[in-house]
Design an enzyme around this catalytic site. Structure first.
Site, mmCIF file in Angstrom:
data_model
loop_
_atom_site.group_PDB
_atom_site.id
_atom_site.type_symbol
_atom_site.label_atom_id
_atom_site.label_comp_id
_atom_site.label_asym_id
_atom_site.label_seq_id
_atom_site.Cartn_x
_atom_site.Cartn_y
_atom_site.Cartn_z
ATOM 1 N N LYS A 11 0.842 -1.235 0.047
ATOM 2 C CA LYS A 11 -0.056 0.102 0.131
ATOM 3 C C LYS A 11 1.022 1.296 -0.053
ATOM 4 O O LYS A 11 1.465 1.617 0.925
ATOM 5 C CB LYS A 11 -0.898 -0.204 1.096
ATOM 6 N N GLU A 32 9.231 1.082 11.152
ATOM 7 C CA GLU A 32 10.247 2.050 10.931
ATOM 8 C C GLU A 32 9.563 3.643 11.042
ATOM 9 O O GLU A 32 8.955 3.746 10.112
ATOM 10 C CB GLU A 32 11.025 1.861 9.629
ATOM 11 N N CYS A 59 13.297 10.155 8.173
ATOM 12 C CA CYS A 59 13.049 9.982 9.586
ATOM 13 C C CYS A 59 14.347 10.020 10.411
ATOM 14 O O CYS A 59 14.291 10.224 11.734
ATOM 15 C CB CYS A 59 12.674 8.474 9.650
ATOM 16 N N GLU A 61 8.747 15.570 16.175
ATOM 17 C CA GLU A 61 9.263 15.600 14.779
ATOM 18 C C GLU A 61 8.410 16.305 13.829
ATOM 19 O O GLU A 61 7.491 16.571 13.482
ATOM 20 C CB GLU A 61 8.900 13.949 14.114
HETATM 21 P P1 NAP Z 1 1.765 8.155 7.968
HETATM 22 O O1 NAP Z 1 0.105 8.600 8.074
HETATM 23 O O2 NAP Z 1 2.379 7.582 9.045
HETATM 24 O O3 NAP Z 1 1.596 7.355 6.616
HETATM 25 C C1 NAP Z 1 2.489 6.104 6.314
HETATM 26 C C2 NAP Z 1 1.794 5.181 5.621
HETATM 27 O O4 NAP Z 1 0.819 4.620 6.349
HETATM 28 C C3 NAP Z 1 0.877 5.762 4.454
HETATM 29 O O5 NAP Z 1 0.969 4.877 3.498
HETATM 30 C C4 NAP Z 1 -0.401 6.122 5.049
HETATM 31 O O6 NAP Z 1 -1.541 5.908 4.282
HETATM 32 C C5 NAP Z 1 -0.729 4.755 5.801
HETATM 33 N N1 NAP Z 1 -1.720 5.079 6.782
HETATM 34 C C6 NAP Z 1 -2.070 6.012 7.411
HETATM 35 N N2 NAP Z 1 -3.201 5.726 8.387
HETATM 36 C C7 NAP Z 1 -3.223 4.230 8.621
HETATM 37 C C8 NAP Z 1 -3.934 3.478 9.272
HETATM 38 N N3 NAP Z 1 -4.645 3.876 10.189
HETATM 39 N N4 NAP Z 1 -3.787 2.056 9.178
HETATM 40 C C9 NAP Z 1 -2.675 1.665 8.114
HETATM 41 N N5 NAP Z 1 -1.803 2.480 7.488
HETATM 42 C C10 NAP Z 1 -2.342 3.899 7.486
HETATM 43 O O7 NAP Z 1 2.446 9.256 7.863
HETATM 44 P P2 NAP Z 1 1.685 10.881 7.126
HETATM 45 O O8 NAP Z 1 0.502 11.083 7.702
HETATM 46 O O9 NAP Z 1 1.946 10.714 5.491
HETATM 47 O O10 NAP Z 1 2.734 11.883 7.789
HETATM 48 C C11 NAP Z 1 2.764 12.401 9.040
HETATM 49 C C12 NAP Z 1 3.998 12.389 9.804
HETATM 50 O O11 NAP Z 1 4.566 11.104 9.615
HETATM 51 C C13 NAP Z 1 5.126 13.196 9.020
HETATM 52 O O12 NAP Z 1 4.966 14.470 9.450
HETATM 53 C C14 NAP Z 1 6.235 12.737 10.012
HETATM 54 O O13 NAP Z 1 6.553 13.019 10.971
HETATM 55 C C15 NAP Z 1 6.112 11.281 9.749
HETATM 56 N N6 NAP Z 1 6.600 10.415 8.746
HETATM 57 C C16 NAP Z 1 7.659 9.649 9.018
HETATM 58 C C17 NAP Z 1 8.195 8.892 7.967
HETATM 59 C C18 NAP Z 1 9.295 7.955 8.395
HETATM 60 O O14 NAP Z 1 10.223 7.510 7.038
HETATM 61 N N7 NAP Z 1 9.542 7.605 9.493
HETATM 62 C C19 NAP Z 1 7.733 8.768 6.728
HETATM 63 C C20 NAP Z 1 6.673 9.718 6.562
HETATM 64 C C21 NAP Z 1 6.081 10.442 7.385
HETATM 65 P P3 NAP Z 1 -2.016 7.533 3.663
HETATM 66 O O15 NAP Z 1 -0.737 7.970 2.629
HETATM 67 O O16 NAP Z 1 -3.110 7.312 2.866
HETATM 68 O O17 NAP Z 1 -2.190 8.397 4.822
#
Ligand code: NAP
Ligand code: MG
Length: 505
Positions: free
Chosen positions: A199, A275, A309, A407
């Site tokens: 996904k 991660e 990250c 973060e």
């Molecule tokens: P996120 O919501 O954690 O998204 C990561 C993945 O998880 C995406 O594919 C997302 O889909 C999916 N997802 C979201 N809600 C889910 C759920 N309830 N169950 C299963 N999968 C789910 O991250 P984001 O909202 O894009 O970013 C928010 C913050 O996360 C950033 O500001 C940053 O702090 C952090 N982040 C960290 C990393 C890392 O590499 N550690 C990478 C990205 C972001 P959708 O795309 O449809 O939401």
């Protein structure tokens, strides 16, 4: 999508791809979502729509999981000799290289990162991990174990272990390195013999779909081995994490969603690797090669617009060199050319989305309100529709400020001086975070470097460097930065089960 609408010079491959309807990939076929719903993908440099993708939900996830289950249980993938499996994974690496220009352009259009960086880092790192993991396909081994069994005196046994594929894996990836995160997950799962439902992030599904198309056209993988369901996190990610026929879920993204994944996984106690986020310290001692440390600390936070990250977002510099360091980083920040990623002179593109723009600019404002002093940047601009935040250096920060604790995931560094060279004290400040992903230490004193590295509670410590990655180096976090490791042979543990077999001789 007509390439001229984009106002960029894109390859034929990219304009052909963008002009097509983006479907889900289930059981070796391209299909619409069952609901018929779609979502839009934008160019973060303009805010304009560049593609429409199928929005999968629990029904599509269920079909994809069933396809992956069938492919796994029938032995379609696991029965292929491991040397052949390795060759297939290697060839996927070659295909990534063959389509490098196109994949770099898609990555830049979708995520906003400079096309030059996508071409120099994201794409070659993606093919490299394919080749590294291709080699592992033939080397996933068990052991023979001498046993004593004191309660059966005189009996003789032969015991050994088998390391077997964990089964059907759900892989949920973020938007910061879309192609690379797909490669980090796909390569070891394929090497271990698993079948996959992936996904991608809703902001950046394009390179995953294009690579899947390339793989499909090559005919390298039996149908059902790789399935890709685009869609929103709650609609498609959550049912994948909860699905009872999924044996393991691998997730990269926010700590908040990582916690939801662990809850969703509880139904069938599927294996989970995570991660997650970070708030990594960069620690500069007065004896360091200060120019190298300045350049390193700047790149630690500004690379990929701080959307890493492991970004070095908390900068600790000794008071003797603090001013020189903050001035040096500020000078670099001010010299960084911010613009559309597809412009080859751009050094920093827009943030990925309006949501991230609002979040990061909000942190800049809260930092000012909490008494932080902006010594470079602090500007953000979305007037053109793009989500541009300029590289920003905050001085006079402290551990109680929101922007130091949370973060930010943007190009914002929080600098604070330290006066004491007591390593316990420095480590305790560096470790004063819920995260534990990475750190960098800058000093010429090897004794200080190694002693401090041992005291830092994080999965990676870089000494006189930052952001050095290799397919062979395990990467992952302590504390709320995650569970398990990606890359290296360590990642294969995520995708295998260990079976002990004992024969009564
Ligand atoms: P996120 O919501 O954690 O998204 C990561 C993945 O998880 C995406 O594919 C997302 O889909 C999916 N997802 C979201 N809600 C889910 C759920 N309830 N169950 C299963 N999968 C789910 O991250 P984001 O909202 O894009 O970013 C928010 C913050 O996360 C950033 O500001 C940053 O702090 C952090 N982040 C960290 C990393 C890392 O590499 N550690 C990478 C990205 C972001 P959708 O795309 O449809 O939401
Ligand atoms: Mg996008």
């Amino acid at each position: 999508m007509d390439a001229t609408i984009l106002n960029y010079n894109v390859s034929d491959g990219v304009s052909n791809f963008l002009s097509k309807n983006k479907q889900l990939y289930i059981d070796g076929k391209w299909v619409d979502s069952k609901s018929g719903k779609t979502f839009e993908v934008e160019d973060p440099a303009t805010g304009k729509q560049i593609a429409t993708c199928a929005a999968g939900d629990s029904n599509d996830i269920d079909l994809a999981v069933k396809a992956a289950r069938k492919a796994f249980d029938s032995g379609k993938w696991t029965s292929i000799p491991t040397n052949e499996r390795g060759k297939i994974i290697w060839k996927i690496g070659d295909l990534i290289d063959k389509h490098a220009e196109e994949l770099a352009q898609l990555e830049s259009l979708d995520n906003g990162k400079p096309v030059t960086i996508a071409g120099a880092a994201d794409v070659p790192l993606s093919s490299d991990i394919m080749r590294y993991m291709a080699g592992w396909a033939t080397k996933i081994e068990g052991e023979t174990i001498p046993i004593s069994v004191p309660y059966t005196p005189g009996a003789q046994y032969h015991s050994y272990t088998l390391r077997e594929p964990v089964g059907v894996v759900g892989q949920i990836i973020p938007w910061n390195f879309p192609l690379l995160m797909m490669a980090w997950k796909l390569a070891p799962a394929l090497a271990a013999g698993c079948t996959i439902v992936l996904k991608p992030a809703e902001q950046t599904p394009l390179s995953a779909l294009r690579l899947t198309e390339i793989i499909n056209d090559s005919g390298l993988l039996p149908e059902g081995v790789l399935n890709v369901v685009t869609g929103l996190g709650e609609a498609a990610g959550a049912p994948l994490a909860a699905h009872p026929e999924v044996d393991k879920v691998a997730f990269t993204g926010s700590t908040e969603v990582g916690k939801l994944i662990t809850q969703a996984s509880a139904g069938n106690l599927k294996k989970v690797s995570l991660e997650l986020g970070g708030k990594s310290p960069t620690i500069i001692f007065p004896d360091a090669d200060v120019d190298a440390a300045i350049a390193g600390a700047a790149s630690a936070i500004f690379f990929n617009h701080g959307q890493c990250c492991c970004a070095g977002s908390r900068l600790f510099a000794h008071e003797k060199i603090f001013e020189k360091v903050t001035e040096g980083i500020s000078k670099i920040a001010e010299g960084i050319k911010v613009g559309p990623g597809m412009d080859t002179s751009t050094e920093m593109g827009p943030l990925v989305s309006d949501e991230q723009f609002q979040k990061v600019s909000g942190y800049i404002e809260s930092g000012k309100q909490e008494g932080g002093e902006i010594v470079a940047g602090g500007k953000y601009d979305n007037a053109s529709g793009g989500h541009f935040v300029h590289p920003t250096v905050f001085s006079k920060t402290n551990a109680d400020m929101t922007l130091v604790k949370e973060e930010i995931f943007g190009p914002v560094v929080c600098a604070q001086p330290f006066s004491d060279e007591n390593l316990e004290k420095i480590a305790s400040e560096a470790n004063n975070t819920n995260f534990g992903l990475a750190a960098s230490i800058w000093t010429k004193n090897i004794s200080v470097a190694h002693k401090l590295a041992a005291k830092i509670r994080s999965g990676t410590v870089w000494i006189n460097c930052h952001n050095i990655f290799d397919a062979s180096l395990p990467f992952g976090g302590y504390k709320e930065s995650g569970w398990g490791r990606e890359m290296g042979h360590e990642v294969l543990k995520n995708y295998t089960e260990l079976k002990a077999i004992t024969v009564n001789l």
